[in-house]
Write an enzyme that holds these catalytic residues in place. Structure first.
Site, mmCIF file in Angstrom:
data_model
loop_
_atom_site.group_PDB
_atom_site.id
_atom_site.type_symbol
_atom_site.label_atom_id
_atom_site.label_comp_id
_atom_site.label_asym_id
_atom_site.label_seq_id
_atom_site.Cartn_x
_atom_site.Cartn_y
_atom_site.Cartn_z
ATOM 1 N N HIS A 215 46.133 48.164 39.916
ATOM 2 C CA HIS A 215 46.376 48.828 41.198
ATOM 3 C C HIS A 215 47.582 48.255 41.946
ATOM 4 O O HIS A 215 48.477 48.977 42.334
ATOM 5 C CB HIS A 215 45.123 48.730 42.061
ATOM 6 C CG HIS A 215 45.217 49.450 43.363
ATOM 7 N ND1 HIS A 215 45.657 48.842 44.520
ATOM 8 C CD2 HIS A 215 44.952 50.732 43.698
ATOM 9 C CE1 HIS A 215 45.652 49.722 45.511
ATOM 10 N NE2 HIS A 215 45.224 50.869 45.045
ATOM 11 N N GLU B 67 36.190 45.220 43.346
ATOM 12 C CA GLU B 67 37.209 46.235 43.579
ATOM 13 C C GLU B 67 38.440 45.650 44.276
ATOM 14 O O GLU B 67 38.755 45.982 45.414
ATOM 15 C CB GLU B 67 36.646 47.411 44.379
ATOM 16 C CG GLU B 67 35.556 48.169 43.650
ATOM 17 C CD GLU B 67 35.154 49.442 44.364
ATOM 18 O OE1 GLU B 67 35.968 49.997 45.123
ATOM 19 O OE2 GLU B 67 34.016 49.895 44.156
ATOM 20 N N HIS C 182 42.113 45.098 45.575
ATOM 21 C CA HIS C 182 43.207 46.018 45.908
ATOM 22 C C HIS C 182 44.498 45.219 46.116
ATOM 23 O O HIS C 182 45.149 44.838 45.175
ATOM 24 C CB HIS C 182 42.835 46.853 47.132
ATOM 25 C CG HIS C 182 41.819 47.907 46.821
ATOM 26 N ND1 HIS C 182 42.174 49.153 46.380
ATOM 27 C CD2 HIS C 182 40.470 47.889 46.885
ATOM 28 C CE1 HIS C 182 41.090 49.876 46.169
ATOM 29 N NE2 HIS C 182 40.030 49.135 46.477
ATOM 30 N N GLU D 47 37.477 45.215 48.095
ATOM 31 C CA GLU D 47 36.885 46.371 48.761
ATOM 32 C C GLU D 47 35.509 46.053 49.340
ATOM 33 O O GLU D 47 35.079 46.676 50.303
ATOM 34 C CB GLU D 47 36.784 47.534 47.762
ATOM 35 C CG GLU D 47 36.200 48.822 48.326
ATOM 36 C CD GLU D 47 37.110 49.519 49.324
ATOM 37 O OE1 GLU D 47 36.619 50.377 50.072
ATOM 38 O OE2 GLU D 47 38.318 49.193 49.359
#
Length: 270
Positions: A202, A242, A244, A259
């Protein structure tokens, strides 16, 4: 994420706030706009923290005591960086333009010349601005005067997202292809398949040694690559992490926004 001295800063997208971490203590700064969706944040040479507000078509800045917003004429800003001219540059995903905020707060926008390309994140390298074209399957390059060059990606439907300028090239990630890419000043692109092609890379931050760190959103981990694209280490961050955004500190350690509502601090292996 952004670093300012000993402070670690991140945006709280769903809360309409910023968070500052200093010596293990967290302070939240409420923006007074719960639907503003603060997204990408960066520190500028004058000590301000600038961030995109994708929920209300604005940019914001905060210097620790005060702040302000700057309206974006064309649409919803997302990516953000300090340009080679020390101005703040940003992407407008839904309008296919790159914008600039001058020292006087004036906004100038430059069309990228492609419709529906979805410019995502942006970085500075070699005196130019470089940005991912998520739906255009390409890397864009723009001079500070607004002249655009586009470099198609070798892999179809790769979904380029994160991008970061390094000492001798620009790293980027392909979230749909499970690859990390690198483009040099001549526009030559090299793609590196990750061991887990479903890891959904990401964000990326280039490192001083020519390599990079990448968040792997799909596998809840971060990975470090050397200058040749070889995997140096992978660090698991736990179930439902998660990861980022991320930032690399001067000591080589890595801060990662998760996240699940926390921040991870990774000390690299030797």
């Amino acid at each position: 994420m952004a670093l300012r001295g000993a402070e670690v800063w991140t945006t709280l997208v769903h809360a309409g706030a910023l968070a500052r971490l200093t010596d293990g203590e967290v302070r939240e700064i409420d923006l007074g706009a719960p639907d503003s969706r603060p997204s990408v944040i960066t520190a500028t040479p004058d000590g301000r923290l600038w961030f995109t507000r994708s929920g209300d078509n604005s940019l914001g800045w905060y210097d620790g005591d005060a702040g302000a917003t700057v309206k974006v004429p064309s649409g919803s800003p997302y990516g953000l960086c300090v340009g080679p001219d020390d101005a703040v540059w940003f992407t407008v995903m839904d309008a296919d333009v790159i914008g600039r905020v001058g020292a006087d707060g004036a906004v100038t926008e430059f069309p990228i010349g492609t419709t529906g390309a979805f410019p995502a994140l942006i970085t500075s390298f070699g005196g130019d601005l470089w940005f991912t074209l998520n739906a255009g399957n390409a890397i864009g390059r723009m001079t500070v005067d607004g002249v655009v060059t586009t470099y198609p990606l070798p892999t179809d439907a790769a979904g380029a997202v994160g991008i970061s300028g390094g000492p001798d090239g620009v790293w980027f990630v392909e979230i749909l292809a499970g690859q990390v890419g690198r483009i040099d000043a001549d526009g030559v692109i090299t793609e590196v398949p990750l061991p887990d092609r479903e890891a959904k890379p990401h964000a990326v931050v280039a490192t001083a040694d020519g390599g990079c760190w990448v968040t792997l959103w799909g596998s809840g981990s971060v990975v470090r690559l050397d200058a040749g694209g070889g995997v140096r280490e992978t660090v698991a961050l736990g179930d439902e992490a998660e990861p980022h955004g991320l930032a690399v500190a001067p000591d080589g350690s890595v801060w990662v926004a998760l996240e699940r509502g926390s921040v991870a601090h990774v000390q690299p292996q030797e």
